[in-house]
Write an enzyme that holds these catalytic residues in place. Structure first.
Site, PDB file in Angstrom:
ATOM      1  N   ARG A 106       0.780  -1.043   0.048  1.00  0.00           N
ATOM      2  CA  ARG A 106       0.141   0.041  -0.014  1.00  0.00           C
ATOM      3  C   ARG A 106       0.786   1.195  -0.081  1.00  0.00           C
ATOM      4  O   ARG A 106       1.846   1.164   0.913  1.00  0.00           O
ATOM      5  CB  ARG A 106      -0.791  -0.029   1.226  1.00  0.00           C
ATOM      6  CG  ARG A 106      -1.304   1.279   1.497  1.00  0.00           C
ATOM      7  CD  ARG A 106      -2.874   1.532   2.349  1.00  0.00           C
ATOM      8  NE  ARG A 106      -3.856   0.632   1.943  1.00  0.00           N
ATOM      9  CZ  ARG A 106      -5.043   1.070   2.434  1.00  0.00           C
ATOM     10  NH1 ARG A 106      -5.144   2.027   3.171  1.00  0.00           N
ATOM     11  NH2 ARG A 106      -5.998   0.721   1.803  1.00  0.00           N
ATOM     12  N   HIS A 133      -7.317   0.842  -6.598  1.00  0.00           N
ATOM     13  CA  HIS A 133      -7.278  -0.006  -5.276  1.00  0.00           C
ATOM     14  C   HIS A 133      -8.124  -1.305  -5.957  1.00  0.00           C
ATOM     15  O   HIS A 133      -9.575  -1.491  -5.366  1.00  0.00           O
ATOM     16  CB  HIS A 133      -8.248   0.704  -4.350  1.00  0.00           C
ATOM     17  CG  HIS A 133      -8.281   0.344  -2.849  1.00  0.00           C
ATOM     18  ND1 HIS A 133      -7.638  -0.777  -2.393  1.00  0.00           N
ATOM     19  CD2 HIS A 133      -9.102   0.871  -1.842  1.00  0.00           C
ATOM     20  CE1 HIS A 133      -7.676  -0.907  -1.291  1.00  0.00           C
ATOM     21  NE2 HIS A 133      -8.621   0.084  -0.963  1.00  0.00           N
ATOM     22  N   GLN A 136     -10.267  -3.633  -3.252  1.00  0.00           N
ATOM     23  CA  GLN A 136     -11.562  -3.072  -2.938  1.00  0.00           C
ATOM     24  C   GLN A 136     -12.476  -3.511  -3.911  1.00  0.00           C
ATOM     25  O   GLN A 136     -13.499  -3.769  -3.485  1.00  0.00           O
ATOM     26  CB  GLN A 136     -11.320  -1.476  -2.910  1.00  0.00           C
ATOM     27  CG  GLN A 136     -12.506  -0.935  -2.344  1.00  0.00           C
ATOM     28  CD  GLN A 136     -12.944  -1.124  -0.848  1.00  0.00           C
ATOM     29  OE1 GLN A 136     -12.101  -0.885  -0.051  1.00  0.00           O
ATOM     30  NE2 GLN A 136     -13.984  -1.551  -0.586  1.00  0.00           N
ATOM     31  N   ASP A 230     -17.002   7.427  -2.136  1.00  0.00           N
ATOM     32  CA  ASP A 230     -15.717   7.556  -1.523  1.00  0.00           C
ATOM     33  C   ASP A 230     -15.533   8.867  -0.999  1.00  0.00           C
ATOM     34  O   ASP A 230     -16.206   9.792  -1.150  1.00  0.00           O
ATOM     35  CB  ASP A 230     -14.568   7.082  -2.645  1.00  0.00           C
ATOM     36  CG  ASP A 230     -13.204   6.859  -1.711  1.00  0.00           C
ATOM     37  OD1 ASP A 230     -13.431   6.634  -0.265  1.00  0.00           O
ATOM     38  OD2 ASP A 230     -12.390   6.669  -2.299  1.00  0.00           O
ATOM     39  N   CYS A 274     -16.294   2.075   0.492  1.00  0.00           N
ATOM     40  CA  CYS A 274     -14.982   1.523   0.741  1.00  0.00           C
ATOM     41  C   CYS A 274     -14.835   1.632   2.279  1.00  0.00           C
ATOM     42  O   CYS A 274     -14.005   0.740   3.060  1.00  0.00           O
ATOM     43  CB  CYS A 274     -13.906   1.821  -0.136  1.00  0.00           C
ATOM     44  SG  CYS A 274     -13.476   3.576   0.148  1.00  0.00           S
ATOM     45  N   ARG A 313     -13.711  -7.514   2.449  1.00  0.00           N
ATOM     46  CA  ARG A 313     -12.083  -7.386   2.223  1.00  0.00           C
ATOM     47  C   ARG A 313     -11.239  -8.616   2.418  1.00  0.00           C
ATOM     48  O   ARG A 313     -10.323  -8.944   1.730  1.00  0.00           O
ATOM     49  CB  ARG A 313     -11.520  -6.185   2.827  1.00  0.00           C
ATOM     50  CG  ARG A 313     -12.439  -4.832   2.514  1.00  0.00           C
ATOM     51  CD  ARG A 313     -12.062  -4.331   1.218  1.00  0.00           C
ATOM     52  NE  ARG A 313     -10.731  -4.484   0.681  1.00  0.00           N
ATOM     53  CZ  ARG A 313      -9.627  -3.503   1.210  1.00  0.00           C
ATOM     54  NH1 ARG A 313      -9.997  -2.559   1.761  1.00  0.00           N
ATOM     55  NH2 ARG A 313      -8.484  -3.652   0.507  1.00  0.00           N
TER      56      ARG A 313
HETATM   57  N1  NVA Z   1      -9.841   6.987  -1.866  1.00  0.00           N
HETATM   58  C1  NVA Z   1      -9.356   6.783  -0.541  1.00  0.00           C
HETATM   59  C2  NVA Z   1      -9.647   5.321  -0.253  1.00  0.00           C
HETATM   60  C3  NVA Z   1      -9.484   4.760   1.099  1.00  0.00           C
HETATM   61  C4  NVA Z   1      -9.554   3.404   1.496  1.00  0.00           C
HETATM   62  C5  NVA Z   1      -7.886   7.048  -0.303  1.00  0.00           C
HETATM   63  O1  NVA Z   1      -6.938   6.846  -1.172  1.00  0.00           O
HETATM   64  O2  NVA Z   1      -7.582   7.649   0.713  1.00  0.00           O
HETATM   65  N1   CP Z   2     -11.186   0.468   2.474  1.00  0.00           N
HETATM   66  C1   CP Z   2      -9.983   0.547   2.724  1.00  0.00           C
HETATM   67  O1   CP Z   2      -9.130   0.135   2.034  1.00  0.00           O
HETATM   68  O2   CP Z   2      -9.853   0.655   3.987  1.00  0.00           O
HETATM   69  P1   CP Z   2      -8.607   0.910   4.823  1.00  0.00           P
HETATM   70  O3   CP Z   2      -7.814   2.230   4.472  1.00  0.00           O
HETATM   71  O4   CP Z   2      -8.665   1.213   6.349  1.00  0.00           O
HETATM   72  O5   CP Z   2      -7.540  -0.038   4.516  1.00  0.00           O
END
Ligand code: NVA
Ligand code: CP
Length: 325
Positions: A106, A133, A136, A230, A274, A313
């Site tokens: 990540r 992602h 997800q 989101d 998400c 997930r």
């Molecule tokens: N679009 C969000 C998703 C978090 C799971 C981010 O990148 O912060």
């Molecule tokens: N939806 C998701 O990726 O959540 P986190 O940022 O908590 O991993």
């Protein structure tokens, strides 16, 4: 499905059949867990988890998935390792590839995920980058399939920041599943033309469609089986907060929008997110301004399946790890 040794850097790494196959496998693994059967599909597998950004779901889902199948996870935050500071992604990848059977990553740049995969020689799974992602989307569509028993032909409307990681992967995933996907977003946040064209081509081949709309009108919402959104400000974009709030206010998912689907009363629509979600004065950030991307009544409604989605997930990440290893 033969994904042995393969990475998942974007959903383009999966054929449409393999994408749907992973959702089926996740449903099987979920049923297996619910039956109480113990797993050993990752026995003696060591998996590195490089997390440059915060995570609740992805981190916990990955650790639990590995433990439940008898493997071992090593969590490596940006503070713990040299990646990007004293060591290049290529060198870190070559070291980790000698020690681990796979890497969950990540972080910020998609390019780092690509480099880790190229140099490590082991499968690398994208647990979120600025651009995509993919794990997800697997969980999202698994949740849709659990609810409706199918994917193809269903209408999905994503309302909000149309060019973020979640929106990008969801568009491609819905196309692969032959769904009718609508991305409803301000002009300024329109997804990249190339990705839209690519997703359209895949959707049409599968009997579905992809459209970009700029106003969340009743007509856009009508007939939706899934409404999803989101956060307005993704990780790494914190400096854009004020401008995003102004831009996205008209795109807040509320009960009027849900009702406009015409599918609330007949239980033919679900709401997904998400998470984490700003749905109330529930966080440090929203205690003064209140809900952002979704109102609290929608978030807490019976048609909101966000916690099924969060649980899924784990099952989908488990399916992906098991299939690759
Ligand atoms: N679009 C969000 C998703 C978090 C799971 C981010 O990148 O912060
Ligand atoms: N939806 C998701 O990726 O959540 P986190 O940022 O908590 O991993």
């Amino acid at each position: 499905m033969n994904l042995k040794g393969k990475s998942l850097l974007t959903l383009d790494d999966l054929s449409d059949e393999d994408f749907l196959g992973l959702i089926d496998l996740a449903q099987e693994l979920k049923a297996k867990k619910q039956s109480g059967e113990k797993g050993d599909l990752l026995h003696r597998k060591n998996i590195a988890m490089i997390f440059e950004k915060s995570s609740t779901r992805t981190r916990c889902a990955t650790s639990i998935a590995i433990a439940e199948e008898g493997g071992r996870a090593e969590y490596l935050s940006a503070q713990d390792i040299h990646l990007g500071k004293k060591e290049s992604p290529a060198d870190t990848a070559r070291v980790l590839g000698r020690l681990f059977d796979g890497i969950m990553y990540r972080g910020f740049k998609q390019e780092t995920a690509d480099l880790l995969a190229r140099y490590s020689g082991v499968p690398v799974w994208n647990g979120l980058t600025d651009e995509s992602h993919p794990t997800q989307t697997l969980a999202d569509l698994m949740t849709v399939k659990e609810h409706f028993g199918k994917l193809a032909g269903l209408k999905v409307v994503y309302v909000g920041d149309g060019r973020n990681n979640v929106a990008n992967s969801l568009m491609l995933g819905c196309a692969k599943a032959g769904m009718n996907f609508v991305n409803c977003t301000p002009v300024e946040l329109t997804p990249c033309d190339e990705l839209v064209a690519h997703s359209k081509e895949i959707a049409e081949k599968n009997g579905g469609s992809v459209a970009v709309e700029h106003e969340p009108t009743a007509e856009v919402m009508r007939g939706a089986h899934v409404v999803t959104t989101d956060v307005w400000v993704s990780m790494g974009e914190e400096d854009k907060r004020d401008e995003r709030i102004e831009l996205l206010k008209p795109y807040q998912v509320n009960m009027e929008m849900m009702t406009a689907t015409g599918n609330v009363d007949n239980d033919q629509v679900i709401f997904l997110h998400c998470l984490p979600a700003f749905h109330d004065k529930n966080t440090e950030l929203t205690q003064y301004i209140g809900a952002m991307e979704v109102t609290n009544d929608v978030f807490e409604a019976p048609f909101s399946k966000v916690f099924d989605e969060a649980e899924n997930r784990m099952h989908t990440i488990k399916a992906m790890l098991v299939a690759s290893l």
